[in-house]
Design a protein around this motif. Structure first.
Motif, PDB file in Angstrom:
ATOM      1  N   THR A 203       0.855  -1.187   0.000  1.00 48.86           N
ATOM      2  CA  THR A 203       0.000   0.000   0.000  1.00 48.86           C
ATOM      3  C   THR A 203       0.887   1.231   0.000  1.00 48.86           C
ATOM      4  N   THR A 204       0.530   2.170  -0.880  1.00 48.36           N
ATOM      5  CA  THR A 204       1.326   3.400  -0.968  1.00 48.36           C
ATOM      6  C   THR A 204       0.893   4.416   0.073  1.00 48.36           C
ATOM      7  N   ASN A 205      -0.371   4.276   0.552  1.00 48.46           N
ATOM      8  CA  ASN A 205      -0.849   5.156   1.611  1.00 48.46           C
ATOM      9  C   ASN A 205      -1.961   4.425   2.345  1.00 48.46           C
ATOM     10  N   ALA A 206      -1.601   3.804   3.446  1.00 49.95           N
ATOM     11  CA  ALA A 206      -2.573   2.993   4.176  1.00 49.95           C
ATOM     12  C   ALA A 206      -3.720   3.823   4.718  1.00 49.95           C
ATOM     13  N   GLN A 207      -3.498   5.134   4.945  1.00 47.20           N
ATOM     14  CA  GLN A 207      -4.545   5.970   5.507  1.00 47.20           C
ATOM     15  C   GLN A 207      -5.710   6.144   4.534  1.00 47.20           C
ATOM     16  N   GLU A 208      -5.439   6.045   3.234  1.00 48.03           N
ATOM     17  CA  GLU A 208      -6.472   6.246   2.229  1.00 48.03           C
ATOM     18  C   GLU A 208      -6.805   4.960   1.482  1.00 48.03           C
ATOM     19  N   ASP A 209      -6.125   3.849   1.813  1.00 45.21           N
ATOM     20  CA  ASP A 209      -6.366   2.567   1.139  1.00 45.21           C
ATOM     21  C   ASP A 209      -7.616   1.919   1.735  1.00 45.21           C
ATOM     22  N   ASP A 210      -8.604   1.613   0.860  1.00 41.55           N
ATOM     23  CA  ASP A 210      -9.862   1.036   1.331  1.00 41.55           C
ATOM     24  C   ASP A 210      -9.637  -0.277   2.085  1.00 41.55           C
ATOM     25  N   ARG A 211      -8.545  -0.974   1.783  1.00 42.99           N
ATOM     26  CA  ARG A 211      -8.295  -2.257   2.435  1.00 42.99           C
ATOM     27  C   ARG A 211      -7.855  -2.096   3.884  1.00 42.99           C
ATOM     28  N   PHE A 212      -7.227  -0.946   4.202  1.00 43.04           N
ATOM     29  CA  PHE A 212      -6.569  -0.854   5.507  1.00 43.04           C
ATOM     30  C   PHE A 212      -6.988   0.359   6.350  1.00 43.04           C
ATOM     31  N   ARG A 213      -7.686   1.363   5.755  1.00 43.08           N
ATOM     32  CA  ARG A 213      -7.892   2.601   6.495  1.00 43.08           C
ATOM     33  C   ARG A 213      -8.780   2.424   7.717  1.00 43.08           C
ATOM     34  N   ASP A 214      -9.598   1.359   7.736  1.00 40.42           N
ATOM     35  CA  ASP A 214     -10.465   1.138   8.891  1.00 40.42           C
ATOM     36  C   ASP A 214      -9.786   0.325   9.999  1.00 40.42           C
ATOM     37  N   LEU A 215      -8.556  -0.113   9.747  1.00 38.49           N
ATOM     38  CA  LEU A 215      -7.842  -0.891  10.769  1.00 38.49           C
ATOM     39  C   LEU A 215      -7.383   0.040  11.885  1.00 38.49           C
ATOM     40  N   GLN A 216      -7.594  -0.371  13.115  1.00 37.52           N
ATOM     41  CA  GLN A 216      -7.226   0.456  14.260  1.00 37.52           C
ATOM     42  C   GLN A 216      -5.720   0.677  14.305  1.00 37.52           C
ATOM     43  N   SER A 217      -4.953  -0.375  13.972  1.00 41.06           N
ATOM     44  CA  SER A 217      -3.494  -0.247  14.035  1.00 41.06           C
ATOM     45  C   SER A 217      -2.974   0.753  13.027  1.00 41.06           C
ATOM     46  N   VAL A 218      -3.613   0.820  11.848  1.00 43.04           N
ATOM     47  CA  VAL A 218      -3.186   1.780  10.828  1.00 43.04           C
ATOM     48  C   VAL A 218      -3.402   3.198  11.330  1.00 43.04           C
ATOM     49  N   THR A 219      -4.544   3.396  11.985  1.00 43.80           N
ATOM     50  CA  THR A 219      -4.834   4.731  12.513  1.00 43.80           C
ATOM     51  C   THR A 219      -3.912   5.078  13.674  1.00 43.80           C
ATOM     52  N   ASP A 220      -3.795   4.149  14.602  1.00 44.02           N
ATOM     53  CA  ASP A 220      -2.984   4.435  15.797  1.00 44.02           C
ATOM     54  C   ASP A 220      -1.516   4.648  15.446  1.00 44.02           C
ATOM     55  N   LEU A 221      -1.014   3.875  14.501  1.00 41.45           N
ATOM     56  CA  LEU A 221       0.402   3.977  14.155  1.00 41.45           C
ATOM     57  C   LEU A 221       0.669   5.003  13.067  1.00 41.45           C
ATOM     58  N   ARG A 222      -0.385   5.593  12.501  1.00 39.99           N
ATOM     59  CA  ARG A 222      -0.275   6.600  11.440  1.00 39.99           C
ATOM     60  C   ARG A 222       0.567   6.085  10.281  1.00 39.99           C
ATOM     61  N   LEU A 223       0.247   4.873   9.844  1.00 37.28           N
ATOM     62  CA  LEU A 223       1.011   4.226   8.795  1.00 37.28           C
ATOM     63  C   LEU A 223       0.721   4.867   7.449  1.00 37.28           C
ATOM     64  N   ARG A 224       1.738   4.997   6.635  1.00 39.15           N
ATOM     65  CA  ARG A 224       1.592   5.462   5.263  1.00 39.15           C
ATOM     66  C   ARG A 224       1.965   4.306   4.321  1.00 39.15           C
ATOM     67  N   SER A 225       3.243   4.214   3.984  1.00 44.00           N
ATOM     68  CA  SER A 225       3.697   3.167   3.063  1.00 44.00           C
ATOM     69  C   SER A 225       4.004   1.894   3.845  1.00 44.00           C
ATOM     70  N   VAL A 226       3.417   0.757   3.357  1.00 50.00           N
ATOM     71  CA  VAL A 226       3.634  -0.537   4.002  1.00 50.00           C
ATOM     72  C   VAL A 226       3.846  -1.588   2.915  1.00 50.00           C
ATOM     73  N   LEU A 227       4.849  -2.439   3.116  1.00 47.11           N
ATOM     74  CA  LEU A 227       5.112  -3.542   2.194  1.00 47.11           C
ATOM     75  C   LEU A 227       5.399  -4.787   3.033  1.00 47.11           C
ATOM     76  N   CYS A 228       4.628  -5.836   2.808  1.00 46.79           N
ATOM     77  CA  CYS A 228       4.784  -7.071   3.587  1.00 46.79           C
ATOM     78  C   CYS A 228       4.890  -8.246   2.608  1.00 46.79           C
ATOM     79  N   ILE A 229       5.976  -9.005   2.718  1.00 47.59           N
ATOM     80  CA  ILE A 229       6.302 -10.086   1.779  1.00 47.59           C
ATOM     81  C   ILE A 229       6.410 -11.399   2.552  1.00 47.59           C
ATOM     82  N   PRO A 230       5.825 -12.498   2.020  1.00 51.15           N
ATOM     83  CA  PRO A 230       5.954 -13.794   2.714  1.00 51.15           C
ATOM     84  C   PRO A 230       7.360 -14.385   2.531  1.00 51.15           C
ATOM     85  N   ILE A 231       7.811 -15.089   3.537  1.00 53.46           N
ATOM     86  CA  ILE A 231       9.082 -15.813   3.472  1.00 53.46           C
ATOM     87  C   ILE A 231       8.766 -17.297   3.448  1.00 53.46           C
TER      88      ILE A 231
END
Length: 667
Positions: A203-231
């Motif tokens: 996500t390039t901006n989690a605050q405005e991404d429909d997938r993540f903006r309602d997550l409490q952690s995104v709001t509390d942590l004020r996340l913007r850019s996030v990249l998560c890759i499986p190992i």
């Protein structure tokens, strides 16, 4: 990637170019016909080639005058691993693979992306570092630092485990500092989703991404850019690689996603390798611990075995002594010996003890002749009476006469009072005369008369004194030969040798040497606190030695070695001549097929060493008496003197330090 393209990243004079190839063989050289053209006079027209064989790569020389170098050494043919760099002239070439299957080869060319070549070189360096790191903790940290560096992220997290059972193993920021309480600094919802589905999340901006903006952690942590890759580890999701940037949006794009996917693949393989190494090290530690325990048990068992062996040896010795005591009429515990030679001696003593006739004890010096005399006295009817001893070689003739027969007051100058002689003092008991062969002829005559008449006349007296003495004499000389030469009275010899007993030299009863050593060590333990033992190697050397000084020499050797050692007599504590095994008289000479020149010597030198050694032995045996030494050597006194001069020896047979006389084979 077996049949896909591979990359050669060429670095020269600060510039970098990336070339992609599909074929199985790539030629490199100064010729324009080569697949990879390098303009450099140091490079041959066809310098080397890269061969791809079943997914592996080989660097092969093509006849260059200065072959390509790999890992700092010229190479004729060697395996080339992905990420490794080799030198051709002034060029450095790195073997690589495309960052992801989805990225085209053209996307990696320097002209198409401003950071393409730099990313590729950086990624290859990271891949090489991950392959070389085998410590799991340091490896995980390197993976996170590499992810932050590749993606220009603010923070990076490595989470391992399954959904609901995972833990944050590493949490770092761009300054390579630890992030405290990392489980509260990430969106666990995003991490769990990737861990469950295996699908990367970007996500390039989690605050405005429909997938993540309602997550409490995104709001509390004020996340913007996030990249998560499986190992993935062995085709299973083992964790996720999570990077973010709370201050900027659109930090991560498809480029960063592709780079992190490739990094995750390499990380999974590296984690497997590091875990395997960690397990092997753990097993190695366990194995070494087990081996150490086995060594301790072996040492303990060895000690117990030695202790039991010592106990069994002691029991056997005691049983042997008891058996000998059973066979012998008397107990000869002061005389150590269980072999055939000593059993013969004890059999004679059993018969001699009850008699009253004189006993003549013969044998080499140090064989224990006085012990035999004392044993006869201790078990005879005279045991409660005196045992008097005298060494005939220790006193001059006049003094020996007065000691034996006594004197009265005024018999000679200095005779201020009457004095009993040894014969009178020993009346009722035993008189032991050692070195009887050294007694002068005049005294021999007087002694014979005393034995025949049973009375003595002190010097200066006209009266005789009745004496009742059992005489025991000892000598290391050949009295029969002395009788033939006229140096010993024949009538006295037959009077003394009524009951002869010969003590064998120690070299002829080697089976008794361990018993003697044990006796001497036991005596030392009584004198001083602390037990002294002897090593098997030292005992072997002691048994092998000839012992010209017999039991006396052995006793002195054990005392000296016990003083030098720290509780255990080792081979190094023995005297040099004992360690070297210089053979005593009568010892067999070992077979030797070599000739003198092969042993670094000559026959004359060997003869010289042999003669000097035998002369010294004879003087030791004769107690520096030249006439007796000559007799022992079978030489005349004159011939012995010539050899002393020839070899520059003194009157004791020892080197004088002067140059030897001119060689004279007639001596």
């Amino acid at each position: 990637m077996t049949n896909g393209p591979f990359l050669l990243v060429v670095a020269h004079d600060g510039t970098t170019e990336t070339h992609a190839f599909h074929q199985a063989v790539v030629t490199i050289g100064r010729s324009r016909d080569c697949d990879l053209f390098l303009a450099d006079r140091l490079i041959s027209r066809i310098h080397c080639r890269i061969e791809r064989q079943e997914g592996a790569f080989v660097l092969a020389d093509a006849g260059a005058q200065n072959p390509a170098k790999l890992r700092g050494r010229p190479v004729m043919r060697a395996e080339l691993k992905v990420g490794e760099t080799f030198q051709v002239g002034n060029f450095e070439i790195t073997l690589g693979l495309p960052a992801s299957e989805s990225a085209s080869v053209e996307d990696t060319r320097p002209g198409d992306h401003p950071r393409g070549s730099q990313d590729l070189v950086t990624f290859l360096q990271i891949a090489r570092a991950l392959n070389e790191e085998l410590d799991l903790t340091r490896l995980l940290t390197q993976i996170v630092d590499a992810a932050i560096h590749l993606c220009s992220a603010e923070r990076g997290f490595l989470i391992l485990g399954r959904t609901g059972e995972h833990s944050v193993e590493v949490a770092r920021n761009f300054a390579q500092e630890e992030v405290l309480s990392p489980e509260f600094k990430i969106s666990r919802t995003i991490a769990n989703r990737v861990m469950s589905t295996g699908v990367p999340e970007l996500t390039t901006n989690a605050q405005e991404d429909d997938r993540f903006r309602d997550l409490q952690s995104v709001t509390d942590l004020r996340l913007r850019s996030v990249l998560c890759i499986p190992i993935r580890v062995r085709n299973e999701i083992a964790g996720v690689l999570y990077v973010d940037n709370r201050l900027q949006q659109t930090v991560f794009q498809e480029r960063e996603k592709a780079l992190l996917l490739s990094l995750a693949d390499h990380a999974g393989t590296a984690i497997v390798n590091a875990r395997n190494v960690e397990q092997l090290r753990g097993k190695q530690v366990e194995l070494q611990s087990a081996l150490d325990r086995v060594d301790q048990l072996n040492a303990a068992l060895k000690g117990q075995l030695q202790e039991k062996t010592s106990e069994l040896t002691q029991i056997r010795e005691e049983l042997s002594t008891q058996s000998l005591s059973t066979r012998s009429k008397y107990d000869y515990k002061q005389i150590v010996g269980t072999g055939r030679a000593m059993r013969g001696v004890f059999a004679l003593l059993d018969k001699y003890i009850e008699a009253e006739d004189p006993v003549l004890v013969t044998g080499d010096s140090g064989t224990g002749k006085e012990l035999v005399a004392r044993a006869i006295h201790a078990h005879s009817r005279r045991k409660d009476q005196a045992f008097v001893s005298e060494n005939c070689a220790a006193l001059p003739e006049a003094l020996l006469e007065s000691e034996l027969f006594g004197y009265v007051r005024g018999a000679f100058t200095g005779a201020n009072a009457n004095k009993k002689g040894l014969l009178e003092s020993a009346s009722g008991g035993v008189l032991f005369l050692d070195e009887i062969g050294e007694m002068p002829l005049d005294l021999q005559k007087k002694l014979l008369r005393t034995l025949q008449e049973g009375e003595v006349r002190p010097l200066g007296s006209r009266e005789t004194i009745k004496v009742d003495v059992r005489l025991i004499c000892a000598t290391n000389r050949n009295l029969e030969q002395m009788v033939r030469e006229g140096s010993f009275r024949e009538d006295l010899y037959y009077r003394l040798a009524v009951l002869p007993v010969h003590l064998p030299p120690l070299r002829d009863r080697k089976e008794d040497i361990p018993l003697l050593v044990k006796r001497f060590l036991g005596d030392l333990q009584k004198e001083a606190s602390g037990r002294v033992r002897i090593s098997p190697d030292a005992m072997e050397r002691i048994v092998a030695y000839g012992w010209p000084g017999n039991v006396r020499e052995l006793q002195n050797e054990i005392r000296r070695s016990a003083i030098l050692c720290d509780g255990v007599i080792l081979e190094t504590h023995l005297s040099a001549h004992v360690r070297e095994g210089r053979r005593g008289p009568g010892a067999a000479v070992a077979d030797d097929d070599t000739v003198p020149s092969e042993r670094g010597t000559t026959l004359p030198d060997m003869v010289r060493e042999l003669e000097i050694r035998e002369i010294q032995k004879a003087f030791d045996r004769a107690q520096a008496n030249k006439s007796r030494a000559a007799d022992l050597l079978g030489l005349s006194r004159f011939a012995l003197q010539r050899k002393l001069e020839k070899y520059a020896l003194d009157q004791n047979g020892r080197p004088t330090g002067l140059p030897p006389a001119a060689n004279d084979d007639t001596a």
